[in-house]
Write a protein that holds these residues in place. Structure first.
Motif, PDB file in Angstrom:
ATOM      1  N   VAL A   1       0.865  -1.175   0.000  1.00  0.00           N
ATOM      2  CA  VAL A   1       0.000   0.000   0.000  1.00  0.00           C
ATOM      3  C   VAL A   1       0.901   1.224   0.000  1.00  0.00           C
ATOM      4  O   VAL A   1       1.771   1.368   0.840  1.00  0.00           O
ATOM      5  CB  VAL A   1      -0.922   0.009   1.237  1.00  0.00           C
ATOM      6  N   ASP A   2       0.670   2.108  -0.953  1.00  0.00           N
ATOM      7  CA  ASP A   2       1.459   3.336  -0.985  1.00  0.00           C
ATOM      8  C   ASP A   2       0.565   4.523  -0.652  1.00  0.00           C
ATOM      9  O   ASP A   2      -0.625   4.386  -0.375  1.00  0.00           O
ATOM     10  CB  ASP A   2       2.160   3.512  -2.333  1.00  0.00           C
ATOM     11  N   PHE A   3       1.109   5.723  -0.725  1.00  0.00           N
ATOM     12  CA  PHE A   3       0.396   6.928  -0.327  1.00  0.00           C
ATOM     13  C   PHE A   3      -0.823   7.177  -1.205  1.00  0.00           C
ATOM     14  O   PHE A   3      -1.868   7.586  -0.704  1.00  0.00           O
ATOM     15  CB  PHE A   3       1.344   8.129  -0.351  1.00  0.00           C
ATOM     16  N   ASP A   4      -0.715   6.921  -2.492  1.00  0.00           N
ATOM     17  CA  ASP A   4      -1.841   7.155  -3.387  1.00  0.00           C
ATOM     18  C   ASP A   4      -3.026   6.247  -3.061  1.00  0.00           C
ATOM     19  O   ASP A   4      -4.183   6.669  -3.176  1.00  0.00           O
ATOM     20  CB  ASP A   4      -1.414   6.920  -4.852  1.00  0.00           C
ATOM     21  N   ASP A   5      -2.739   5.029  -2.638  1.00  0.00           N
ATOM     22  CA  ASP A   5      -3.832   4.133  -2.237  1.00  0.00           C
ATOM     23  C   ASP A   5      -4.530   4.629  -0.987  1.00  0.00           C
ATOM     24  O   ASP A   5      -5.754   4.466  -0.839  1.00  0.00           O
ATOM     25  CB  ASP A   5      -3.302   2.723  -1.997  1.00  0.00           C
ATOM     26  N   LEU A   6      -3.777   5.213  -0.089  1.00  0.00           N
ATOM     27  CA  LEU A   6      -4.357   5.702   1.159  1.00  0.00           C
ATOM     28  C   LEU A   6      -5.188   6.963   0.962  1.00  0.00           C
ATOM     29  O   LEU A   6      -6.193   7.171   1.648  1.00  0.00           O
ATOM     30  CB  LEU A   6      -3.249   5.966   2.187  1.00  0.00           C
TER      31      LEU A   6
END
Length: 136
Positions: free
Chosen positions: A128-133
């Protein structure tokens, strides 16, 4: 020709479902570590209390013997001095034995389950990266 990987159906929040690889919920390991810590702490406190009682008994015997009498005499006063801390001593020994058994049992449980991951260590393998969050 396009190669389509097999996907599991999505769950309620839209992320792909992953089979649950966690251990069963009734695992004793999650209680064993706090029990080991508590048992060891109580055992140390009981040992310290027994040492203090030993020194207090020695002091009372020495102070009583300054008058020329012995704590081992058959008098009522000597018996009262000998029995001053007997109740505390008995309960401290009982606490030491119980806490030792709890610490030993929890150590055995932790040893037997040493290679198995707990619920806190669950990883479904998805990065999970920042864009997913942020939803972008």
């Amino acid at each position: 020709m396009e190669d389509n990987p097999v996907r599991l159906p999505d769950d309620a929040n839209g992320s792909p479902s992953v089979p649950d690889k966690r251990p069963p919920a009734g695992n004793l390991s999650k209680y064993a570590r706090p029990a080991l810590i508590a048992g060891a702490a109580i055992a140390v406190i009981c040992i310290a209390l027994l040492v203090i009682i030993f020194f207090l008994d020695s002091f009372n015997a020495a102070a009583y013997s300054m008058t020329g009498k012995s704590v081992q005499d058959a008098t009522e006063e000597a018996r009262e001095i000998r029995d001053t801390y007997s109740g505390v001593r008995v309960w401290t020994i009982v606490g030491l034995v119980v806490s030792g058994v709890v610490a030993l049992a929890s150590a055995v449980v932790l040893y037997l389950n040493r290679g198995k991951g707990g619920e806190e260590e669950y990883d479904d393998g998805e990065d999970v990266d920042f864009d997913d969050l942020t939803g972008s």
